[in-house]
Design an enzyme around this catalytic site. Structure first.
Site, PDB file in Angstrom:
ATOM      1  N   LYS A  39      -9.274   9.494 -18.026  1.00 13.13           N
ATOM      2  CA  LYS A  39      -9.512  10.121 -19.264  1.00 13.13           C
ATOM      3  C   LYS A  39      -8.398  10.226 -20.128  1.00 13.13           C
ATOM      4  CE  LYS A  39     -13.424  10.825 -17.034  1.00 13.13           C
ATOM      5  NZ  LYS A  39     -13.486  10.102 -15.901  1.00 13.13           N
ATOM      6  N   TYR A  84     -16.697  19.045 -12.615  1.00 15.01           N
ATOM      7  CA  TYR A  84     -17.156  18.045 -12.625  1.00 15.01           C
ATOM      8  C   TYR A  84     -18.222  17.802 -11.594  1.00 15.01           C
ATOM      9  CZ  TYR A  84     -17.729  12.844 -12.192  1.00 15.01           C
ATOM     10  OH  TYR A  84     -18.160  11.688 -12.098  1.00 15.01           O
ATOM     11  N   ARG A 122       1.039  -1.247  -0.077  1.00 16.28           N
ATOM     12  CA  ARG A 122       0.054  -0.088   0.035  1.00 16.28           C
ATOM     13  C   ARG A 122       0.982   1.272  -0.082  1.00 16.28           C
ATOM     14  NH1 ARG A 122      -1.953   2.121   4.655  1.00 16.28           N
ATOM     15  NH2 ARG A 122      -2.295  -0.149   5.571  1.00 16.28           N
ATOM     16  N   ASP A 169      -7.489  20.944 -11.467  1.00 12.35           N
ATOM     17  CA  ASP A 169      -7.756  19.675 -12.148  1.00 12.35           C
ATOM     18  C   ASP A 169      -7.398  19.758 -13.587  1.00 12.35           C
ATOM     19  OD1 ASP A 169      -9.005  17.699 -13.253  1.00 12.35           O
ATOM     20  OD2 ASP A 169     -10.521  17.337 -11.744  1.00 12.35           O
TER      21      ASP A 169
HETATM   22  O1  P1T Z   1     -13.998   9.089 -12.517  1.00 14.72           O
HETATM   23  P1  P1T Z   1     -13.119   9.374 -11.874  1.00 14.72           P
HETATM   24  O2  P1T Z   1     -11.596   8.654 -12.233  1.00 14.72           O
HETATM   25  O3  P1T Z   1     -12.880   9.153 -10.305  1.00 14.72           O
HETATM   26  O4  P1T Z   1     -12.680  11.092 -12.014  1.00 14.72           O
HETATM   27  C1  P1T Z   1     -13.451  11.832 -11.401  1.00 14.72           C
HETATM   28  C2  P1T Z   1     -13.269  13.238 -12.429  1.00 14.72           C
HETATM   29  C3  P1T Z   1     -12.504  14.295 -11.885  1.00 14.72           C
HETATM   30  N1  P1T Z   1     -12.125  15.394 -12.594  1.00 14.72           N
HETATM   31  C4  P1T Z   1     -12.722  15.747 -13.724  1.00 14.72           C
HETATM   32  C5  P1T Z   1     -12.430  17.033 -14.532  1.00 14.72           C
HETATM   33  C6  P1T Z   1     -13.769  14.411 -14.373  1.00 14.72           C
HETATM   34  O5  P1T Z   1     -14.273  14.952 -15.396  1.00 14.72           O
HETATM   35  C7  P1T Z   1     -13.943  13.577 -13.653  1.00 14.72           C
HETATM   36  C8  P1T Z   1     -14.788  12.312 -14.142  1.00 14.72           C
HETATM   37  N2  P1T Z   1     -15.452  12.825 -15.200  1.00 14.72           N
HETATM   38  C9  P1T Z   1     -16.534  11.791 -15.686  1.00 14.72           C
HETATM   39  C10 P1T Z   1     -16.894  10.764 -15.456  1.00 14.72           C
HETATM   40  C11 P1T Z   1     -17.329  12.475 -16.686  1.00 14.72           C
HETATM   41  O6  P1T Z   1     -17.972  12.097 -17.713  1.00 14.72           O
HETATM   42  O7  P1T Z   1     -17.383  13.910 -16.894  1.00 14.72           O
END
Ligand code: P1T
Length: 414
Positions: A225, A127, A75, A200
């Protein structure tokens, strides 16, 4: 013995085969030729290290993890993860990188730097999962959270309080692709005692924007992404140049334990090798599509920072090296029925959450990603029933344009 080196179950086991080490069957299975010290090789691809623990040379050996040397516990450190973290940091021009189990795990771990009583300024157009986390989770632990429109730096300056300890940006924002001046915000934060700027950078990746070089203290990602780019991993990351923040993040990563699997770390490492070529193609496709939509009779408005029509096009040129495949647009009429028909007739674009993969996706923020926000907030942010968010993938742009064109025409057929 069979040809694969194992005993045939029907033959009586002969321990002659184990004479080399004098151990019994189970001990041989567990230890033979698997001494922890031997795993150095010249493999050109980073190995996936699945070990959950590492052999210690002595009790109370407090040395940190070093690749190919001793670690403490899976971890707290893992060779595959550390290899990825170093590459992520290098791409963000950071000294330190940390990988997490998801983008949201990165958000949560970074917010844990704060303590009860601290004030956080968060951009209002981000988001919705991050909004929900701040509103419904972080607020329960004594943080005071204020959402503001950060496109005007005066709004940020006015929101500052004595106890403001973090300013949280997402730029370009999800889903309306607004930009925040990272340099300007970081300057405001640096004038305050112990206040940090977090950006972000999910929508651009470090190929198109490096917030730390503009003064931000921490940059975070949903690696799910663009960084992974193949729609088969959920992961997050945080990078910084600040040694003290890095120490805290390392502690929080181990203490909260929201870490990614070594296999996923391997996949993202693999994906980063093609990040540049993918981002160039995402940008090319996104821009072609945005320009096409701008001329379409059924489109009211296109949101893309690379277009001169974008209200922050000049800031985009200063702060970013380019733009990804993210394009948002308003269908004429802002009508739920028309939007539904548009989605129904898409053939190549898949109706789905997420973004940044090789495949093109279309999403309906008012119902999907941002459906959890109140109608009043959605209206204020411009998330109407006519807003469509596209993640333009790596397909041939003429096929993508034809797909959008026919779906728009179908949407307006009586
Ligand atoms: O899904 P995750 O890996 O936990 O990421 C969250 C997240 C954080 N910051 C941004 C800018 C994001 O767009 C996202 C997740 N977004 C989507 C799932 C979406 O469809 O916009």
């Amino acid at each position: 013995m069979t040809t694969n080196g194992f005993h045939n179950h029907n033959s009586s086991p002969s321990f002659d085969d184990f004479l080399e080490n004098d151990f019994s069957f189970s001990t041989t299975a567990i230890h033979f030729n698997q001494e922890p010290e031997q795993w150095l090789s010249n493999a050109v691809v980073p190995p996936i290290c699945l070990a959950s623990t590492y052999k210690q040379e002595a009790i109370a050996d407090k040395r940190g993890f070093e690749y190919g040397k001793l670690g403490l516990y899976g971890r707290l450190g893992n060779p595959t993860r550390q290899c990825l973290e170093k590459v992520l940091a290098a791409l963000e021009q950071a000294k330190y990188g940390f990988a997490f189990a998801s983008g949201m795990a990165a958000v949560l771990s970074v917010v844990h730097i704060l303590k009860a009583g601290d004030h956080v300024i968060v951009m209002d157009d981000i988001y919705s999962g991050t909004i929900v986390y701040f509103k419904k989770v972080a607020s329960k632990f004594g943080l005071s959270i204020e959402f503001i429109d950060g496109t005007n730096l005066d709004n940020i300056q006015h929101a500052i309080k004595e106890n403001t300890k973090m300013i949280w940006l997402e730029t370009p924002s999800n889903p309306t692709l607004k930009l925040i001046d990272i340099k300007g915000v970081s300057k405001i934060a640096k004038n305050l005692p112990d206040c940090i700027t977090v950006v972000d950078n999910t929508f651009l990746s470090p190929y198109f924007q490096r917030p730390l070089t503009l003064g931000a203290d921490i940059v975070i990602h949903s690696c799910t992404k663009y960084l992974n780019g193949h729609s088969d991993v959920i992961m997050g990351a945080a990078c910084t140049n600040n040694e003290k923040l890095a120490e805290t993040l390392r502690f929080l990563q181990g203490s909260i334990g929201a870490i990614p699997s070594p296999f996923d770390c391997y996949l993202v490492l693999r994906s980063l090798k093609t990040l540049e070529v993918r981002m160039k193609k995402h940008m090319e496709n996104g821009l072609k599509i945005a320009k096409f939509l701008e001329t379409h009779p059924y489109v009211e408005k296109v949101l893309h920072p690379g277009l001169p029509s974008h209200p922050q096009h000049e800031l985009a040129k200063k702060q970013c090296y380019g733009h990804s495949g993210m394009v948002s647009f308003y269908i004429k009429g802002h009508n739920l029925k028309t939007s539904k028909k548009f989605f129904k007739h898409l053939n190549i674009f898949a109706l789905a959450f997420s973004l940044g993969g090789f495949e093109s996706l279309a999403e309906f923020p008012s119902v999907m990603t941002h459906g959890s926000l109140s109608e009043e907030v959605r209206e204020r942010l411009g998330i109407t029933d006519g807003l469509i968010r596209l993640s333009c993938g790596l397909e041939d742009p003429s096929d993508l344009i034809s797909d959008l064109d026919q779906a728009l025409r179908e949407a307006f057929k009586l």
